[in-house]
Design a protein around this motif. Structure first.
Motif, PDB file in Angstrom:
ATOM      1  N   UNK A 138       7.865  11.323   1.048  1.00  0.00           N
ATOM      2  CA  UNK A 138       7.204  10.118   0.567  1.00  0.00           C
ATOM      3  C   UNK A 138       6.358   9.515   1.689  1.00  0.00           C
ATOM      4  N   UNK A 139       5.360   8.714   1.306  1.00  0.00           N
ATOM      5  CA  UNK A 139       4.465   8.094   2.286  1.00  0.00           C
ATOM      6  C   UNK A 139       5.096   6.835   2.858  1.00  0.00           C
ATOM      7  N   UNK A 140       4.865   6.608   4.150  1.00  0.00           N
ATOM      8  CA  UNK A 140       5.403   5.401   4.786  1.00  0.00           C
ATOM      9  C   UNK A 140       4.560   5.049   6.007  1.00  0.00           C
ATOM     10  N   UNK A 141       4.303   3.760   6.185  1.00  0.00           N
ATOM     11  CA  UNK A 141       3.593   3.277   7.359  1.00  0.00           C
ATOM     12  C   UNK A 141       4.541   3.246   8.553  1.00  0.00           C
ATOM     13  N   UNK A 142       4.145   3.897   9.633  1.00  0.00           N
ATOM     14  CA  UNK A 142       4.995   3.976  10.817  1.00  0.00           C
ATOM     15  C   UNK A 142       4.204   3.515  12.042  1.00  0.00           C
ATOM     16  N   UNK A 143       4.931   3.266  13.145  1.00  0.00           N
ATOM     17  CA  UNK A 143       4.322   2.823  14.396  1.00  0.00           C
ATOM     18  C   UNK A 143       4.714   3.786  15.511  1.00  0.00           C
ATOM     19  N   UNK A 144       3.742   4.127  16.350  1.00  0.00           N
ATOM     20  CA  UNK A 144       3.977   4.985  17.504  1.00  0.00           C
ATOM     21  C   UNK A 144       3.731   4.173  18.770  1.00  0.00           C
ATOM     22  N   UNK A 145       4.653   4.260  19.738  1.00  0.00           N
ATOM     23  CA  UNK A 145       4.603   3.435  20.946  1.00  0.00           C
ATOM     24  C   UNK A 145       3.769   4.100  22.035  1.00  0.00           C
ATOM     25  N   UNK A 146       2.896   3.313  22.653  1.00  0.00           N
ATOM     26  CA  UNK A 146       2.083   3.776  23.782  1.00  0.00           C
ATOM     27  C   UNK A 146       2.189   2.763  24.918  1.00  0.00           C
ATOM     28  N   UNK A 147       2.100   3.277  26.150  1.00  0.00           N
ATOM     29  CA  UNK A 147       2.097   2.391  27.315  1.00  0.00           C
ATOM     30  C   UNK A 147       0.741   1.728  27.492  1.00  0.00           C
ATOM     31  N   UNK A 148      -0.327   2.455  27.142  1.00  0.00           N
ATOM     32  CA  UNK A 148      -1.680   1.917  27.254  1.00  0.00           C
ATOM     33  C   UNK A 148      -2.383   2.068  25.915  1.00  0.00           C
ATOM     34  N   UNK A 149      -3.600   1.540  25.821  1.00  0.00           N
ATOM     35  CA  UNK A 149      -4.362   1.581  24.573  1.00  0.00           C
ATOM     36  C   UNK A 149      -4.602   3.028  24.169  1.00  0.00           C
ATOM     37  N   UNK A 150      -4.167   3.474  22.973  1.00  0.00           N
ATOM     38  CA  UNK A 150      -4.364   4.857  22.544  1.00  0.00           C
ATOM     39  C   UNK A 150      -5.827   5.125  22.220  1.00  0.00           C
ATOM     40  N   UNK A 203      16.457  -5.109   6.722  1.00  0.00           N
ATOM     41  CA  UNK A 203      15.694  -6.094   5.970  1.00  0.00           C
ATOM     42  C   UNK A 203      14.786  -5.388   4.966  1.00  0.00           C
ATOM     43  N   UNK A 204      14.869  -5.768   3.707  1.00  0.00           N
ATOM     44  CA  UNK A 204      14.018  -5.205   2.667  1.00  0.00           C
ATOM     45  C   UNK A 204      12.808  -6.106   2.453  1.00  0.00           C
ATOM     46  N   UNK A 205      11.636  -5.493   2.357  1.00  0.00           N
ATOM     47  CA  UNK A 205      10.411  -6.252   2.127  1.00  0.00           C
ATOM     48  C   UNK A 205      10.233  -6.526   0.636  1.00  0.00           C
ATOM     49  N   UNK A 206       9.224  -7.352   0.336  1.00  0.00           N
ATOM     50  CA  UNK A 206       8.921  -7.630  -1.059  1.00  0.00           C
ATOM     51  C   UNK A 206       8.540  -6.349  -1.796  1.00  0.00           C
ATOM     52  N   UNK A 207       7.788  -5.488  -1.126  1.00  0.00           N
ATOM     53  CA  UNK A 207       7.411  -4.220  -1.753  1.00  0.00           C
ATOM     54  C   UNK A 207       8.637  -3.349  -2.020  1.00  0.00           C
ATOM     55  N   UNK A 208       9.640  -3.412  -1.139  1.00  0.00           N
ATOM     56  CA  UNK A 208      10.891  -2.679  -1.385  1.00  0.00           C
ATOM     57  C   UNK A 208      11.563  -3.179  -2.657  1.00  0.00           C
ATOM     58  N   UNK A 209      11.572  -4.490  -2.846  1.00  0.00           N
ATOM     59  CA  UNK A 209      12.172  -5.058  -4.054  1.00  0.00           C
ATOM     60  C   UNK A 209      11.399  -4.641  -5.303  1.00  0.00           C
ATOM     61  N   UNK A 210      10.063  -4.568  -5.182  1.00  0.00           N
ATOM     62  CA  UNK A 210       9.252  -4.092  -6.299  1.00  0.00           C
ATOM     63  C   UNK A 210       9.585  -2.634  -6.598  1.00  0.00           C
ATOM     64  N   UNK A 211       9.737  -1.833  -5.553  1.00  0.00           N
ATOM     65  CA  UNK A 211      10.093  -0.424  -5.739  1.00  0.00           C
ATOM     66  C   UNK A 211      11.465  -0.290  -6.396  1.00  0.00           C
ATOM     67  N   UNK A 246       0.827  -1.208   0.000  1.00  0.00           N
ATOM     68  CA  UNK A 246       0.000   0.000   0.000  1.00  0.00           C
ATOM     69  C   UNK A 246       0.860   1.256   0.000  1.00  0.00           C
ATOM     70  N   UNK A 247       1.984   1.232   0.730  1.00  0.00           N
ATOM     71  CA  UNK A 247       2.916   2.369   0.685  1.00  0.00           C
ATOM     72  C   UNK A 247       3.432   2.595  -0.724  1.00  0.00           C
ATOM     73  N   UNK A 248       3.746   1.502  -1.416  1.00  0.00           N
ATOM     74  CA  UNK A 248       4.236   1.613  -2.788  1.00  0.00           C
ATOM     75  C   UNK A 248       3.182   2.230  -3.693  1.00  0.00           C
ATOM     76  N   UNK A 249       1.932   1.787  -3.547  1.00  0.00           N
ATOM     77  CA  UNK A 249       0.853   2.330  -4.373  1.00  0.00           C
ATOM     78  C   UNK A 249       0.624   3.812  -4.075  1.00  0.00           C
ATOM     79  N   UNK A 250       0.677   4.179  -2.806  1.00  0.00           N
ATOM     80  CA  UNK A 250       0.513   5.600  -2.457  1.00  0.00           C
ATOM     81  C   UNK A 250       1.625   6.449  -3.058  1.00  0.00           C
ATOM     82  N   UNK A 251       2.839   5.920  -3.068  1.00  0.00           N
ATOM     83  CA  UNK A 251       3.946   6.685  -3.627  1.00  0.00           C
ATOM     84  C   UNK A 251       3.917   6.736  -5.151  1.00  0.00           C
TER      85      UNK A 251
END
Length: 485
Positions: free
Chosen positions: A174-186, A396-404, A156-161
């Protein structure tokens, strides 16, 4: 008397031969002065780097040493967008005479061989793993401190880009899926808890997944935009001539700026190499990695030029492909010496027409196009380099990275002009396509001058094979009117 005259004649002949030899030597040195300067700068950078490393300079001293090299890298990055956009648009838009079966087969052949070259580069990089000369810390065993995006997220990141919201923003984000850390449920701003689909538990924490813009050029979006832009401009014909002329002038200006940067490169390269030698923790491992990078790249070029392309040529023509290579020796050596498909083009045309007896109209049509958009050798190196850098950084490169990488390397090789210096610049685009810092690519500058000459020989050879294949399948026009680019 006769003996004296014969002696004088012999002396005069030797003097003339010596004068001719000196003249040829001066001409050769003058023609290859930039190459000699780059080779000298590489050797000088290694020697000074080894010596300076023993002195253990302070971080402040290292930062001062790196300034000339940083300036060179800034110049390269500065030329990325104008060079690739203008080359891509002019390369596609100027094919206004390529309508018909001949043009379609020409473009199809070059596109297919570029895709094959890109896939070959990726396969070799994954198989040989030149960036992992030591097997003590395999990527598969690494423990990550946060969850990695799944394959669906990467695709999906590849398609957005590929389809950016704003072409100007794509030049630096460029668009990228990221993660934000929380101690409890956001929770959302409306006070409701986020659904399980947008958050996950990992390592004792709750991670919220979101799509954000990050710094770094959106390479795939820019390349595809200008490729489609060139196609649409091609369809306009004469009504779009003003815009074609604009991009042609922009391309010429950018090429001249690139030549200026190349003349500065013998100054910047020693400092880049010095800085890398000083900063690298394990010099021996880095040297082995760079050596394996060269070996892998040369292996890919050899497989493509000695197995893949000859097989395609023999399959389509039932003729000996190595007869073509023997007839192209002069042009191949010119490409080796100049590192430029465009500089070798006149000799390529003459060898194909006079020595190989290919159709003159077809040669005049196919070969100029090939010198512009056929960069199979460069596609191999551009596919290899980002994977090599990722392996060095244990990423580590993902399959989508290889496609890109596949998409970016293919388009960037088509958009690269056949002049010296542009190969490394477009290589930076492919490195940026998978989010790797382009500064890491400077390690390959130490061998880039050599690799690009091997690349040019592969490109020139493939151009000649294309002319031979199309000569086999097409009859020249009866009025002998030459098709030109």
């Amino acid at each position: 008397m006769d003996t004296t005259t014969s002696t004088e004649a012999g002396t005069l002949l030797r003097a003339q031969n010596m004068s001719t030899w000196k003249s040829k030597l001066r001409h050769c040195l003058k023609r290859n002065v930039l190459l000699i300067a780059i080779i000298t700068s590489v050797v000088l950078g290694v020697i000074l780097g080894m010596f300076t490393r023993r002195l253990k300079p302070s971080p402040h001293t290292v930062s001062l040493i790196s300034v000339p090299g940083d300036l060179l890298m800034r110049m390269f990055k500065l030329l990325l967008l104008p060079l690739v956009s203008s080359s891509m648009v002019t390369g596609v838009a100027n094919l206004n005479k390529s309508r018909g079966k001949l043009g379609i087969m020409t473009l199809a052949y070059y596109l297919c061989t570029s895709v094959i070259a890109t896939v070959l580069g990726i396969v070799l990089a994954i198989t040989v793993r030149p960036g992992e000369v030591t097997k003590t810390d395999p990527l598969s065993d690494r423990v990550h401190d946060m969850p990695l995006p799944v394959t669906t997220d990467a695709i999906l990141d590849l398609l957005r880009n590929i389809f950016p919201e704003n072409i100007m923003q794509a030049a630096f984000q460029h668009s990228k899926t990221t993660f934000t850390k929380y101690m409890t449920e956001p929770v959302n701003t409306n006070g409701t808890t986020l659904t399980k689909h947008s958050s996950t538990k990992y390592g004792g924490y709750i991670w919220q997944k979101s799509v954000n813009y990050q710094d770094g050029m959106n390479v795939t979006g820019i390349l595809l935009f200008f490729a489609v832009f060139g196609v649409m401009l091609n369809k306009l014909g004469e009504s779009g001539r003003a815009m074609v002329d604009f991009f042609h002038v922009l391309n010429e200006i950018t090429m001249n700026m690139t030549k200026l940067v190349m003349w500065y490169s013998p100054i910047g390269i020693p400092f880049i190499i010095m800085t890398k030698i000083i900063e690298v923790p394990d010099l021996e491992t880095s040297a082995q990695q760079l050596a394996m990078y060269m070996v892998t790249g040369l292996l890919g070029l050899a497989i493509h030029s000695l197995i893949v392309l000859p097989t395609i040529y023999f399959t389509l023509t039932r003729q000996n492909p190595f007869r073509v290579s023997l007839g192209m020796v002069e042009s191949l050596l010119t490409g080796l010496g100049t590192s430029s498909s465009a500089a070798a083009l006149p000799l390529t045309i003459r060898c194909c027409e006079e020595k190989l007896k290919f159709s003159k109209p077809i040669c005049r049509f196919v070969l100029p196009i090939g010198a512009t958009i056929n960069m199979d050798g460069l596609a191999i190196i551009q596919a290899l380099t980002p994977i090599f850098l990722a392996q060095m950084n244990q990423r580590m490169l993902t399959f989508a990275d290889l496609v890109a990488i596949s998409l970016s390397a293919t388009l960037a090789s088509i958009g690269a002009a056949g002049v010296p210096g542009t190969g490394f610049i477009t290589m930076l685009l492919v490195v940026a396509a998978v989010g790797l810092p382009v500064e890491d690519a400077y390690i390959v500058l130490a061998v880039d001058w050599f690799m690009m000459r091997m690349v040019t020989m592969v490109n020139v050879y493939n151009d000649s094979l294309a002319a031979g294949i199309l000569t086999k399948y097409f009859t020249p026009p009866s009025n002998s009117e030459e098709i030109s680019n």
